[in-house]
Design an enzyme around this catalytic site. Structure first.
Site, PDB file in Angstrom:
ATOM      1  N   ASP A 184      16.855  70.631  -3.995  1.00 32.45           N
ATOM      2  CA  ASP A 184      16.593  70.028  -2.692  1.00 32.45           C
ATOM      3  C   ASP A 184      17.937  69.853  -1.988  1.00 32.45           C
ATOM      4  O   ASP A 184      18.729  68.972  -2.346  1.00 32.45           O
ATOM      5  CB  ASP A 184      15.915  68.664  -2.848  1.00 32.45           C
TER       6      ASP A 184
ATOM      7  N   LYS B  91      11.542  70.306   3.970  1.00 34.98           N
ATOM      8  CA  LYS B  91      11.326  68.906   3.581  1.00 34.98           C
ATOM      9  C   LYS B  91      11.768  67.989   4.711  1.00 34.98           C
ATOM     10  O   LYS B  91      12.809  68.208   5.329  1.00 34.98           O
ATOM     11  CB  LYS B  91      12.108  68.632   2.301  1.00 34.98           C
TER      12      LYS B  91
ATOM     13  N   LYS C  71       7.265  69.577   2.251  1.00 38.53           N
ATOM     14  CA  LYS C  71       7.388  68.348   1.457  1.00 38.53           C
ATOM     15  C   LYS C  71       7.755  67.178   2.361  1.00 38.53           C
ATOM     16  O   LYS C  71       8.906  67.037   2.759  1.00 38.53           O
ATOM     17  CB  LYS C  71       8.442  68.521   0.367  1.00 38.53           C
TER      18      LYS C  71
END
Length: 349
Positions: A181, A249, A285
């Site tokens: 991430d 995300k 996400k």
């Protein structure tokens, strides 16, 4: 619907509309077809600023309307189990210890010790120095199907030289991370240095590779609360997808404004339109601020209405959360037993 969106975006990406008969087994050469948009800094700027503007009032009204949908008991039970299987169970604190990470892994593998039918979470998300601990613990617990995700690239601010960010990523991948991430350089993005952000994402994507061809999946974090406008969220979404993100995300969970239904909807629509224009499927996400079962189900409804059933899978949709899992487990027990559990029913993360 697909043809309509393909026609809308085809002029922007200078490619033909996707054939309705195209399958994921033989996708169009999307990256090469989209290459014109990233051929130069000027081309990328022209492309991103040529995207349709976001109608903020309409967007927020649609997000609110989707949040009013109700589902019946059977569907709710399915949605709760689905949401559990989509959780990236997360600890990202300076006080993290190997013991805390081991306990989190145990909870991820067996979320409810009193009911082994509860599904496992999708991933355990930790800092790079805790990846090896998480990997070893999951293996020992028989949880090899639970992924290990690691934040990297000077998370959460992203204020570091590219060489440091790449070293951060390679360290996590070498330790066994299945997913990375990364955070974008919001300063560069907000200054209009889009090609710098694009090239950084591409470089981190390359750093996710392992010998033998295997690679960690890359999630690209925007920090929507700092991007300020929905137009910027849309541009960041397209920028990350063009650069090869496997997931986009919303946020780090470390600022005041994190995931919201509206800013997540912008990203879902960008993923839909990118796919309709011939790009690969990209996951989404939302992270930060999603704490209740009711909230999680609202997001699942939004995913289904915007992207369809294919995205209702942990491979394409995740929740970045820590406390959400506790509420999902309590609501799950309520459906099973007819009563809420006591305060000691679930562990405190």
């Amino acid at each position: 619907m697909t043809c309509r969106y393909a026609r809308r975006y085809a002029p922007l990406v200078t490619m033909p509309a996707t054939s309705p008969t195209t399958t994921d087994a033989s996708p169009p050469a999307s990256l090469s077809a989209l290459a014109d948009a990233t051929a130069s800094d000027t081309a990328l700027r022209r492309f991103l600023h040529g995207l349709p503007g976001v109608d903020a009032v309409g967007l927020e009204a649609r997000a609110a309307a989707l949040g009013t949908r109700s589902i019946k008991t059977t569907a709710k039970a399915f949605a709760i189990d689905l949401a559990i299987s989509m959780v990236d169970l997360t600890t990202l604190e300076g006080a993290d210890t190997p013991g805390k990470v081991r306990a989190l892994c145990a909870k991820g593998v067996v979320p409810d010790p009193t009911d082994r039918t509860a599904p496992r979470v999708a991933a355990i998300c930790v800092y790079p120095d805790m990846v090896a601990t998480a990997k070893e613990t999951l293996s020992a617990l028989g949880g090899r199907d639970v992924h290990v995700a690691s934040v990297a690239t000077a998370f959460p601010a992203g204020r570091a030289a590219l060489s440091v960010k790449l070293a951060d990523t390679r360290e996590a991948v070498a330790a066994g991370a299945d997913e990375i991430d990364m955070v974008i350089d919001r300063g560069a993005f907000l200054s209009g240095r889009y090609m710098q952000v694009f090239e950084e994402i591409r470089a981190v994507k390359e750093a996710c590779a392992r010998p033998g061809g295997d690679a960690a999946h890359l999630k690209v974090i925007f920090e929507n609360g700092e991007l300020a406008t929905y137009d910027n969220v849309r541009r960041a979404s397209w920028l990350a997808m063009l650069a090869g993100a496997d997931f986009i995300k919303t946020s780090t969970g470390k600022v005041a404004v994190n995931a919201t239904p509206a800013n997540t909807l912008v990203m879902l629509e960008a993923v839909r339109d990118f796919r309709a224009a011939g790009g690969p499927r990209v996951g989404v996400k939302p992270a930060g601020g999603i704490r209740t079962t009711k909230d999680a189900i609202k997001y699942l409804v939004m995913v289904n209405e915007t992207l369809g059933d294919d995205w209702l899978h942990p491979d394409l949709f995740r929740f970045g959360a820590s406390s959400l899992l506790n509420d999902l487990l309590m609501q799950r027990q309520k459906l099973t037993t007819g009563r809420y559990s006591g305060p000691d029913y679930v562990t405190v993360d």
